[in-house]
Design an enzyme around this catalytic site. Structure first.
Site: not given
Lengths: 279, 279
Positions: A84, A158, A226
């Site tokens: 990711s 994502k 994050k």
């Protein structure tokens, strides 16, 4: 995540050479029939397809550049980054590799270790159609892959996934807090609304955690923060204001600043309680 | 909503006397075997249980007080208000009736006309346990009832439901907007993330409406705004700040001010586009 995914590929009959910074992490895979290599560079030098599953964008950049992986790839290799990483990193990696004759896909996943073991990961893929078709038999061993657009789009999908999860956690936390503060039984309220228009995986899973006050991660608040940061950056690059993303980011930031960084992301409830003097 | 619910009760064998402000609305029920009455007061005077399904809190207050319904109820009657009213109205109605020896439940529903026809409504019930048990055979003909707390709690649970729906619509709209602005295919992104942690009825139903740009209601933005207002008022009464509720309220308010009042609530996407100069 890397180990169960590698296991699925071995079971599907792919010949695998594996490398990890911590060599003991590949020991079980060798017993399953994987080959090993003394360095990342050595692992990829004869590969037709290279798959990375690393912790973030800088880790991928470092491996490609400092680790010599980009130099070691033979032209025509397919590079699939399932880590990711932010969309701008995924696009930068793809351009960097394309200039060397290497096709690249960004293909982050959702579904966690359980999904990796079951081969039921959601795989969000950015890159060109030819590369996607080439990777299809590999993805089929790992889960359900969808091509969502050009390079960087998998990473963006994502983030879209993560922002829906984060904001929905906030929605469920605020609703349960209102139910409790207004004198209702929050567990009964959740039971009453399950299955209706408010139903979600978050109401099911994170809602249960909030009621049980089980904030052992799961997915850590710091990781959610994050992702919210990366989503805000992607929004900024696209010239977008997204007020619910911003508000939820700010709540996760406050949660981590108040000692909740290592808690499950469903602990956003705790931050809302603190904000309201209920802690 | 009232007609299909009354039909379910007739089919379950309950003897029904019906009344509506617009008499033609009860014509079909008479053919099904319901009795009719010339006034609300006349409809309730011999009843053991009275059920109201009206448009808002003031409509229920008016019927009880000006309409003479409260005076006409015999002591020991069970009054079940299935309208969606604010918690403070539900509590006021319950106290007003209790002082006259009438038991009251607030029992709003979720599931729409489809749920009413199928007898699959989610019924959120506030009031005491004895009254709830007394109403159970009636609720069983209409859907799945859960007692969530004392008087007003059913109304509060409905608001909790509506705020989760409204905020989740905002989450899905922002995510699809980011996907599109960042160069991905939003339909493919939605397909890729379906079934994962981001899955919800809103991603399924309202997400499909956003992609098709089908904003024919469904549930109107103006009704969603009314619910968000009631939720904010309930939060205020409980001394709570709920930042995502506030932010989503403000977006629905802007949508209605910009001509979207009559659109489906999934048109929150349109307001986010306008905010970002994309209209």
């Amino acid at each position: 995540m890397g180990e169960p995914m590698a296991n699925r590929l071995i079971s599907a009959g792919f010949a695998l050479t594996v490398w990890n910074r911590s060599p003991h992490k590949t020991a079980a895979l060798l017993e399953q029939g994987a080959h090993t290599a003394p360095s990342a560079r050595a692992a990829v030098v004869h590969a037709d397809v290279v798959i990375t599953m690393l912790s973030n964008g800088p880790a991928v950049s470092e491996l490609l550049e400092m680790g010599g992986v980009a130099d070691a790839l033979k032209p025509g290799t397919l590079f699939v980054d399932m880590s990711s990483v932010p969309p701008h990193s995924a696009r930068a990696h793809a351009s960097f590799l394309q200039a060397r004759g290497i096709s690249a896909l960004d293909a982050p996943v959702s579904g966690g270790v359980v999904g990796a073991c079951e081969g039921s990961l959601a795989i969000m893929v950015g890159g060109d159609e030819t590369a996607f078709l080439r990777a299809a038999p590999i993805f089929a061993a790992l889960g359900r892959a969808t091509r969502v657009g050009p390079a960087g789009s998998g990473a963006l999908a994502k983030l879209a996934n993560q922002m829906i999860v984060g904001i929905t956690i906030g929605a469920v936390a605020e609703a349960l807090l209102l139910a409790q503060a207004g004198g209702a039984d929050p567990a009964a309220v959740r039971a009453a609304i399950r299955g209706g228009f408010a139903e979600s995986r978050v109401l099911e899973l994170h809602g249960a955690r909030m009621l049980a006050r089980n904030f052992t991660p799961g997915a850590q608040a710091t990781t959610q923060l994050k992702d919210m940061n990366s989503a805000l950056q992607a929004a900024h690059e696209a010239g977008l204001q997204l007020p619910l993303l911003q508000q939820t980011h700010d709540l996760f930031l406050a949660l981590t600043e108040h000692g909740g960084a290592g808690l499950d992301h469903s602990a956003l409830l705790v931050e809302l309680e603190r904000l309201n003097g209920l802690q």
